[in-house]
Design a protein around this motif. Structure first.
Motif, PDB file in Angstrom:
ATOM      1  N   ASP A  10       0.846  -1.192   0.000  1.00  0.00           N
ATOM      2  CA  ASP A  10       0.000   0.000   0.000  1.00  0.00           C
ATOM      3  C   ASP A  10       0.883   1.243   0.000  1.00  0.00           C
ATOM      4  O   ASP A  10       1.703   1.434   0.881  1.00  0.00           O
ATOM      5  CB  ASP A  10      -0.889  -0.017   1.247  1.00  0.00           C
ATOM      6  CG  ASP A  10      -1.495   1.337   1.542  1.00  0.00           C
ATOM      7  OD1 ASP A  10      -1.985   1.951   0.590  1.00  0.00           O
ATOM      8  OD2 ASP A  10      -1.470   1.755   2.710  1.00  0.00           O
ATOM      9  N   GLN A  14      -4.107   7.860  -1.610  1.00  0.00           N
ATOM     10  CA  GLN A  14      -5.514   7.594  -1.778  1.00  0.00           C
ATOM     11  C   GLN A  14      -6.309   8.888  -1.739  1.00  0.00           C
ATOM     12  O   GLN A  14      -5.848   9.918  -1.253  1.00  0.00           O
ATOM     13  CB  GLN A  14      -6.022   6.673  -0.659  1.00  0.00           C
ATOM     14  CG  GLN A  14      -5.287   5.338  -0.599  1.00  0.00           C
ATOM     15  CD  GLN A  14      -5.517   4.524  -1.863  1.00  0.00           C
ATOM     16  OE1 GLN A  14      -6.615   4.513  -2.398  1.00  0.00           O
ATOM     17  NE2 GLN A  14      -4.491   3.878  -2.351  1.00  0.00           N
ATOM     18  N   ARG A  87      -8.832  -5.287  -2.074  1.00  0.00           N
ATOM     19  CA  ARG A  87      -8.825  -4.103  -2.951  1.00  0.00           C
ATOM     20  C   ARG A  87     -10.182  -3.420  -2.954  1.00  0.00           C
ATOM     21  O   ARG A  87     -10.276  -2.189  -2.839  1.00  0.00           O
ATOM     22  CB  ARG A  87      -8.452  -4.511  -4.375  1.00  0.00           C
ATOM     23  CG  ARG A  87      -8.479  -3.372  -5.381  1.00  0.00           C
ATOM     24  CD  ARG A  87      -8.241  -3.863  -6.796  1.00  0.00           C
ATOM     25  NE  ARG A  87      -9.427  -4.458  -7.385  1.00  0.00           N
ATOM     26  CZ  ARG A  87     -10.363  -3.777  -8.045  1.00  0.00           C
ATOM     27  NH1 ARG A  87     -10.260  -2.458  -8.174  1.00  0.00           N
ATOM     28  NH2 ARG A  87     -11.395  -4.393  -8.578  1.00  0.00           N
ATOM     29  N   TYR A  92      -9.658   0.970  -3.416  1.00  0.00           N
ATOM     30  CA  TYR A  92      -8.497   1.499  -4.139  1.00  0.00           C
ATOM     31  C   TYR A  92      -8.915   1.958  -5.529  1.00  0.00           C
ATOM     32  O   TYR A  92      -9.589   1.228  -6.258  1.00  0.00           O
ATOM     33  CB  TYR A  92      -7.410   0.434  -4.255  1.00  0.00           C
ATOM     34  CG  TYR A  92      -6.580   0.297  -3.009  1.00  0.00           C
ATOM     35  CD1 TYR A  92      -5.488   1.113  -2.798  1.00  0.00           C
ATOM     36  CD2 TYR A  92      -6.908  -0.638  -2.036  1.00  0.00           C
ATOM     37  CE1 TYR A  92      -4.723   0.998  -1.655  1.00  0.00           C
ATOM     38  CE2 TYR A  92      -6.155  -0.761  -0.887  1.00  0.00           C
ATOM     39  CZ  TYR A  92      -5.064   0.060  -0.703  1.00  0.00           C
ATOM     40  OH  TYR A  92      -4.317  -0.059   0.435  1.00  0.00           O
ATOM     41  N   THR A  95      -5.135  -0.247  -8.859  1.00  0.00           N
ATOM     42  CA  THR A  95      -4.395  -1.399  -8.350  1.00  0.00           C
ATOM     43  C   THR A  95      -3.640  -2.035  -9.505  1.00  0.00           C
ATOM     44  O   THR A  95      -4.160  -2.161 -10.610  1.00  0.00           O
ATOM     45  CB  THR A  95      -5.344  -2.436  -7.717  1.00  0.00           C
ATOM     46  OG1 THR A  95      -5.971  -1.856  -6.572  1.00  0.00           O
ATOM     47  CG2 THR A  95      -4.594  -3.685  -7.293  1.00  0.00           C
ATOM     48  N   GLY A 199      -1.565   3.619  -5.144  1.00  0.00           N
ATOM     49  CA  GLY A 199      -2.557   2.580  -4.998  1.00  0.00           C
ATOM     50  C   GLY A 199      -1.965   1.296  -4.448  1.00  0.00           C
ATOM     51  O   GLY A 199      -0.934   1.288  -3.790  1.00  0.00           O
ATOM     52  N   LEU A 200      -2.626   0.203  -4.744  1.00  0.00           N
ATOM     53  CA  LEU A 200      -2.236  -1.109  -4.230  1.00  0.00           C
ATOM     54  C   LEU A 200      -1.477  -1.887  -5.295  1.00  0.00           C
ATOM     55  O   LEU A 200      -1.866  -1.899  -6.460  1.00  0.00           O
ATOM     56  CB  LEU A 200      -3.491  -1.887  -3.818  1.00  0.00           C
ATOM     57  CG  LEU A 200      -3.275  -3.240  -3.150  1.00  0.00           C
ATOM     58  CD1 LEU A 200      -2.708  -3.066  -1.749  1.00  0.00           C
ATOM     59  CD2 LEU A 200      -4.598  -4.008  -3.091  1.00  0.00           C
TER      60      LEU A 200
END
Length: 231
Positions: A10, A14, A87, A92, A95, A199-200
């Motif tokens: 992570d 965000q 997610r 998110y 991703t 993001g992820l």
């Protein structure tokens, strides 16, 4: 790492705080009754008990300040589904799912058809000469001859905007879930940087033993890399 590992990293970039997302995730159930999970693929019915436990553990790890969470589970235990649920629960916006082979990319796209896949240039035919694609001496997008700033300078495609590779890349960059090869992702992050987008990042299957990693002293096998080593 072995093929039984999945890592989720992570970046904390965000539109809202991670704390708010975690709190909201805990307020909802882990079923299709949860609006975040309502449009999971049709093959999804319910999470198994071990998946529920793992999802809660991942959420707890982020709640405690972890930047990277590693899930160690055997093949077939549903690690990709686990990551997709996380997610969605944390909302998110972007991703990037990375894996070690094209076969795994295609498998993921089969399971999650709303994702956008991006392969290396050599996996795309040219626009003007598609019949020459494939084979040892075949022509592909990897043979691009475009000049910087000139979208019509490639010998094999009328314009950059029509190039199959460039179109796939644009789609992946704008997608909420992009699927990349691990080597390609690392090259992008250390080069153009367009996929260093926050993001992820989900690293599925991670890196197989024997994978060479670039270091200041030359390539080294992934199993020889220690925490703190410069790569």
């Amino acid at each position: 790492m072995t093929d039984s590992h999945l890592a989720m990293s992570d970046s904390r970039i965000q539109s809202r705080s991670l704390e708010d997302a975690l709190a909201e995730a805990r307020r909802h159930s882990l079923t299709r009754d949860n609006p975040s999970l309502a449009d999971l693929p049709g093959w999804f019915t319910e999470l198994r008990s071990h998946q529920r436990v793992a999802i809660r553990e991942v959420l707890n790890a982020y709640d405690e300040g972890a930047k990277c969470v590693v899930v160690d589970a055997p093949t077939g235990s549903g690690k990709s589904l686990l990551a997709e649920v996380v997610r969605r629960l944390l909302s998110y916006r972007q991703t990037t799912y990375i894996c070690s082979s094209i076969a795994l990319q295609l498998q993921f796209i089969h399971d999650y058809p709303y994702a956008k896949v991006l392969k290396g240039r050599s996996n795309y035919a040219t626009v003007s000469y598609p019949e020459r694609f494939g084979g040892r001496d075949g022509l592909s997008a990897a043979d691009c001859t475009k000049s910087p700033g000139d979208s019509e300078s490639c010998l094999w495609c009328p314009t950059t905007y029509e190039c199959h590779y460039e179109r796939a890349k644009c789609a992946a960059l704008s997608a909420s879930l992009a699927v990349l090869n691990t080597s390609y992702f690392l090259s992008e992050c250390n080069g153009p940087g367009r996929f260093s987008r926050g993001g992820l990042v989900i690293a599925d299957e991670c890196l197989a033993a024997g994978t060479l990693i670039s270091t200041p002293d030359g390539p080294r096998c992934i199993e020889d890399i220690q925490i703190g080593d410069v790569i």
